[in-house]
Design an enzyme around this catalytic site. Structure first.
Site, PDB file in Angstrom:
ATOM      1  N   ASP A  42       0.827  -1.212   0.000  1.00 59.19           N
ATOM      2  CA  ASP A  42       0.000   0.000   0.000  1.00 59.19           C
ATOM      3  C   ASP A  42       0.855   1.253   0.000  1.00 59.19           C
ATOM      4  O   ASP A  42       0.527   2.231  -0.678  1.00 59.19           O
ATOM      5  CB  ASP A  42      -0.941   0.015   1.209  1.00 59.19           C
ATOM      6  N   LEU A  87     -13.457  -3.584  -2.186  1.00 60.21           N
ATOM      7  CA  LEU A  87     -13.577  -2.853  -0.931  1.00 60.21           C
ATOM      8  C   LEU A  87     -12.592  -1.695  -0.930  1.00 60.21           C
ATOM      9  O   LEU A  87     -11.506  -1.799  -1.483  1.00 60.21           O
ATOM     10  CB  LEU A  87     -13.265  -3.771   0.252  1.00 60.21           C
ATOM     11  N   LYS A 149     -11.599  -6.776   7.478  1.00 56.22           N
ATOM     12  CA  LYS A 149     -11.573  -7.495   6.206  1.00 56.22           C
ATOM     13  C   LYS A 149     -10.573  -8.639   6.294  1.00 56.22           C
ATOM     14  O   LYS A 149      -9.481  -8.475   6.818  1.00 56.22           O
ATOM     15  CB  LYS A 149     -11.163  -6.537   5.092  1.00 56.22           C
TER      16      LYS A 149
END
Length: 160
Positions: A42, A87, A149
């Site tokens: 990320d 998501l 998640k």
């Protein structure tokens, strides 16, 4: 200006990021062998997106313009009756975390300048507002259940 037209340190870094993201995507999506943690990936992707944005590269020409493809040999391909949606990430940026590293309660987060874009609560609130607008409901009328998640799992069930 396309990514290929870039030169200099920004272009070199952008190309290096795109290459590394490609290597990580290949390992993760094609070989089920992640080479980086979610946080590391990320951070690289966020750096790439920020640099591409600052250089004015249109989204259609960016490396990160599409989600990964995790099709692996040996599984049947199925056309879904409804599109599978991705998501959104709702993590809090490190600059918005208190010294203990834990997220603040929503009421405390709302008092921090910039909380709307920098905290998980702000991102969840923005998502709920968009959802409410798309279905014609006020956010206060929506009941939500939020759970962590489980990475790498999507399920689309059809009951007959």
């Amino acid at each position: 200006m396309s990514q290929a037209d870039l030169s200099g340190s920004f272009g070199t870094r952008l190309n290096a990021l795109a290459q590394r993201l490609g290597e990580l995507d290949e390992a993760y999506y094609r070989h089920a062998m992640p080479l980086a943690t979610d946080q590391e990936y990320d951070a690289l992707r966020n750096e790439y997106d920020a640099l591409a944005q600052s250089e004015g590269i249109p989204e259609s020409e960016r490396y990160t313009r599409s989600v990964g493809d995790d099709h692996v040999d040996g599984f049947e391909t199925v056309v879904h009756q409804r599109r599978m949606l991705s998501l959104e990430k709702a993590s809090t940026q490190p600059a918005f975390l208190p010294p203990d590293g834990e997220d603040e309660p929503a009421e405390a987060a709302e008092r921090v300048p910039g909380w709307e874009n920098g905290t998980a609560w702000g991102k969840l609130r923005a998502w709920a507002l968009r959802l409410g607008q798309s279905i014609g409901q006020e956010m206060s009328e929506l009941d939500l259940v939020v759970e962590p998640k489980i990475d790498g799992m999507s399920v689309s069930l059809t009951y007959e």
